[in-house]
Design a protein around this motif. Structure first.
Motif, PDB file in Angstrom:
ATOM      1  N   SER A 165       3.259   0.669  -5.138  1.00 23.17           N
ATOM      2  CA  SER A 165       2.489   0.600  -6.378  1.00 23.17           C
ATOM      3  C   SER A 165       1.640   1.697  -6.476  1.00 23.17           C
ATOM      4  O   SER A 165       1.264   2.366  -5.620  1.00 23.17           O
ATOM      5  N   ALA A 194      -2.091   2.152  -8.781  1.00 25.95           N
ATOM      6  CA  ALA A 194      -3.551   1.651  -9.717  1.00 25.95           C
ATOM      7  C   ALA A 194      -4.400   2.652  -9.916  1.00 25.95           C
ATOM      8  O   ALA A 194      -4.515   3.784  -9.125  1.00 25.95           O
ATOM      9  N   GLU A 197      -8.086  -1.043 -10.191  1.00 19.47           N
ATOM     10  CA  GLU A 197      -7.813  -2.095 -10.728  1.00 19.47           C
ATOM     11  C   GLU A 197      -6.470  -2.652 -10.353  1.00 19.47           C
ATOM     12  O   GLU A 197      -5.738  -2.055  -9.544  1.00 19.47           O
ATOM     13  N   PRO A 198      -5.887  -3.865 -10.698  1.00 19.19           N
ATOM     14  CA  PRO A 198      -4.452  -4.165 -10.479  1.00 19.19           C
ATOM     15  C   PRO A 198      -3.664  -3.299 -10.489  1.00 19.19           C
ATOM     16  O   PRO A 198      -3.606  -2.295 -11.531  1.00 19.19           O
ATOM     17  N   PRO A 199      -2.524  -3.264 -10.052  1.00 15.35           N
ATOM     18  CA  PRO A 199      -1.442  -2.305  -9.895  1.00 15.35           C
ATOM     19  C   PRO A 199      -0.839  -2.166 -11.486  1.00 15.35           C
ATOM     20  O   PRO A 199      -0.657  -3.212 -12.088  1.00 15.35           O
ATOM     21  N   MET A 200      -0.678  -0.802 -12.016  1.00 14.15           N
ATOM     22  CA  MET A 200      -0.223  -0.534 -13.369  1.00 14.15           C
ATOM     23  C   MET A 200       1.245  -0.337 -13.121  1.00 14.15           C
ATOM     24  O   MET A 200       1.954  -0.622 -14.221  1.00 14.15           O
ATOM     25  N   GLN A 260       5.041  -0.490 -10.257  1.00 13.34           N
ATOM     26  CA  GLN A 260       5.315  -0.533  -8.898  1.00 13.34           C
ATOM     27  C   GLN A 260       7.019  -0.742  -8.950  1.00 13.34           C
ATOM     28  O   GLN A 260       7.674  -0.872  -9.869  1.00 13.34           O
ATOM     29  N   ALA A 311       1.362   5.879 -14.799  1.00 18.08           N
ATOM     30  CA  ALA A 311      -0.114   5.194 -15.017  1.00 18.08           C
ATOM     31  C   ALA A 311      -0.470   5.590 -16.268  1.00 18.08           C
ATOM     32  O   ALA A 311       0.019   6.668 -16.990  1.00 18.08           O
ATOM     33  N   TRP A 337      -1.979   4.149   2.014  1.00 14.95           N
ATOM     34  CA  TRP A 337      -2.494   4.582   0.585  1.00 14.95           C
ATOM     35  C   TRP A 337      -2.876   5.993   0.519  1.00 14.95           C
ATOM     36  O   TRP A 337      -3.413   6.546   1.723  1.00 14.95           O
TER      37      TRP A 337
END
Length: 625
Positions: free
Chosen positions: A272, A274, A278-281, A283, A301, A325
């Motif tokens: 994913s 992000a 913020e929450p994943p944009m 994935q 993104a 990550w």
């Protein structure tokens, strides 16, 4: 008790009274005397007393010298022996804090176990011992640089020790520990190396063995291993912007490469992306990654505001979270200003050298040009006098004969300060000026111009671009067959680009020139497009024209539009490359002029103000530390 050489030398002096005693033993001469029998009784009576007195005198002399030797060695004895009779220690703890120490067994990270082991080492030291602490990754951080007798302080410092996102090189830590201990008078010196035993940390094993062997008489080394090897591990090996300009509310493509460091196959790997935490944009799921191999995916993104942003790619957490990550920093812009220098405007707009460039850089209906993020300004070479190049993010020169001395000086300063330049060729270019001034003297161009090959009027004969070798970021999108083919573009005429492979500084070079790199090749492997970094900026050289006089590239909108936008993005990205660096690299930033004589607070990361540095900008140059 420990005896040092000074004490042994002093105690050896005890033998001197014994030698004197033996050399001066009383000798008697036999004399025959009739009256001797009357004295014999008196001598025999006192003989024992005399022997006892001589022996007592000898013992007193020996004790006197022994006590003198012990008195002189008393400071050494006090440092060597504790109050309870245990030997005091001067130790250095080398604590591995590389990123592999974040690996867990499902309960706690290895680094926590390592810190606990270090604390146990300190607790078992005799009263009066001292300890230094070094944190070792591929660099050495001296947490406690000199041995301290405050063992409680050492334990507290170790509890607060951080993990670094870096590799492992234990040689540097062991060498630093030896430097701390060498030359100290203490009798008992020890090194404790606490690590997880990663192979990379012992890559210089022969040198480590030699250091330990050379010091083994004075320093005792202990190796403490924590944790167990992990056979399953996935990590994000790279996260890169995959071309294009990062504009507000415009989707940007990012390439994520996931590596399987384990031996077995990994299935259904979730990836994913992000922005700013913020929450994943976006994935996706990778179906399978064989052991030891990697797979790449493209995710998109969108930046909601201009300015700096962090983009983070993640996979599902495993026992080594450090590589699950990866983050890059990007700068989103509301608009990108491009200056087009038209070397042959023509009588009509379609005859202009920059006609196809203007349409490729603004691939939207004319009614939307004012709202599009790419803002274009077109000028002829004669109109450059007084033009502020620094007002533009990129400059594109199309079939320009040459530049005046004033315009050339401005152009050089512009690129040196971080500007981007694209040069298209054509019939109008003064080959001698390009080679002697732009290439040989200043080193601005990544290649010199050779002979032009092909005939622009013979439309039935052409040559093509290569259909593979798309490794450069500008053209990497064409590795995917779904993106179309560059090999379908026809070229009727182009210059041979002769790269500079000497790497020498040019005569009038105003800024350091980077290595010349090939972006794109023709089918015969001759360069079609080249680039080089120059100062803080970047220059791209195209072997043919920007219009359709020498090639039909401009007529292939599906190819020319992404090629030009990705080239523009590559130029602008040069200005922001310093935002994302590897751990341990120097960070340098050129602040705006308006920051002069103003205080600035440098923080580790947004929302993480663990460590700040206050500084004053005194001149408009790069900040670095």
């Amino acid at each position: 008790m420990f005896l040092n050489p000074l004490m042994l030398a002093g105690l050896s002096a005890v033998s001197i009274p014994i030698i004197i005693h033996l050399l001066n033993r009383r000798k008697f001469e036999r004399v025959v005397w009739a009256a001797m029998r009357f004295v014999r009784l008196s001598v025999e009576k006192n003989q024992r007393r005399i022997k006892v007195e001589d022996m007592l005198l000898l013992i007193l002399r020996c004790l006197l010298l022994a006590l003198l030797a012990i008195a002189l060695a008393r400071p050494v004895l006090r440092a060597a022996v504790g109050a309870m009779g245990f030997s005091k220690v001067t130790a250095v703890i080398v604590l591995d804090n590389s990123y592999s120490m974040t690996q867990t067994d499902g309960i706690e990270p290895k680094f926590e176990a390592a810190k606990r082991a270090a604390d146990e080492v300190i607790k078992t030291m005799p009263t009066g011992s001292s300890v230094a602490v070094l944190l070792c990754s591929d660099v050495v951080n001296k947490l406690i640089p000199e041995p301290t007798y405050d063992l409680t302080l050492a334990s507290e410092q170790i509890k607060e020790a951080p993990v670094f996102d870096r590799g492992t090189n234990l040689l540097s830590g062991i060498q630093s520990a030896m430097e701390i201990l060498n030359g100290r008078p203490e009798l008992r010196k020890e090194i404790y190396v606490i690590t997880d035993g990663q192979a990379s940390g012992w890559s210089r094993m022969e040198e480590i063995r030699r250091v330990l062997e050379d010091n083994r008489r004075e320093v005792r080394a202990h190796l403490l291993f924590v944790g167990r090897p992990e056979e399953k591990n996935l990590g994000i090996a790279s996260l890169k912007l995959d071309g294009g300009v990062v504009a507000v509310n415009v989707p940007v493509r990012l390439n994520v490469r996931v590596q399987n460091f384990g031996k077995g196959e990994a299935n259904d790997v979730n990836v994913s992306i992000a922005v700013d935490g913020e929450p994943p944009m976006d994935q996706t799921t990778i179906a399978s990654i064989p052991g030891g191999e990697s797979r790449s995916v493209s995710l998109f993104a969108r930046m909601k505001a201009d300015g700096f942003h962090t983009v983070t790619a993640r996979i599902d957490a495993d026992h080594l979270p450090a590589d699950d990550w990866r983050t890059v920093a990007l700068r989103a812009v509301k608009e990108v200003k491009v200056l087009l220098i038209d070397g042959d405007p023509g009588r009509e707009a379609r005859e202009s050298e920059t006609f196809f460039l203007r349409n490729a850089l603004r691939p939207v209906p004319r009614a939307q040009w004012d709202d599009y993020f790419v803002k274009l300004t077109t000028k002829t070479p004669t109109e450059l006098e007084g033009t502020r190049f620094e007002d533009f993010d990129a400059v594109m020169s199309a079939n320009v004969t040459d530049f005046s001395a004033s315009a050339l000086g401005q152009l050089l300063n512009y690129v040196k300060s971080g500007g981007g330049l694209v040069v298209f060729l054509g019939d109008n270019v003064n080959v001698n000026f390009y080679n002697e001034q732009l290439f040989k003297r200043y080193g601005l161009l990544p290649a010199g111009l050779g002979q032009a090959r092909g005939d622009a009027k013979a439309q039935e004969q052409w040559f093509n671009l290569a259909d593979k070798g798309y490794d450069h970021p500008i053209v990497s999108i064409w590795k995917d067959p779904n993106a179309g083919s560059l090999a379908s573009v026809r070229f009727f005429r182009a210059f041979d680009l002769i790269a500079d492979e000497t790497g020498k500084k040019k005569e009038g070079e105003a800024a350091p020139a980077g290595e010349a790199r090939v972006v794109l090749r023709f089918a015969d492997q001759k360069p079609a497009m080249m680039e080089r970094d120059w100062g803080q900026g970047r220059v791209v050289l195209f072997a043919s024209t920007a219009d359709t006089e020498w090639t039909d590239l401009g007529a292939h909108a599906g190819t020319f539009v992404p090629l030009m936008l990705r080239t523009l993005g590559h130029l602008v990205a040069r200005q922001d490359e310093h935002l994302t660096i590897m751990a341990g690299q120097e960070f340098a930033h050129a602040p705006p002029v308006e920051f002069l004589n103003k205080d600035a607070i440098i923080s580790k990361a947004p929302r993480h103000f663990r460590r700040r540095r206050r500084m004053r900008c005194m001149r408009p140059s790069a900040w670095s530390w």
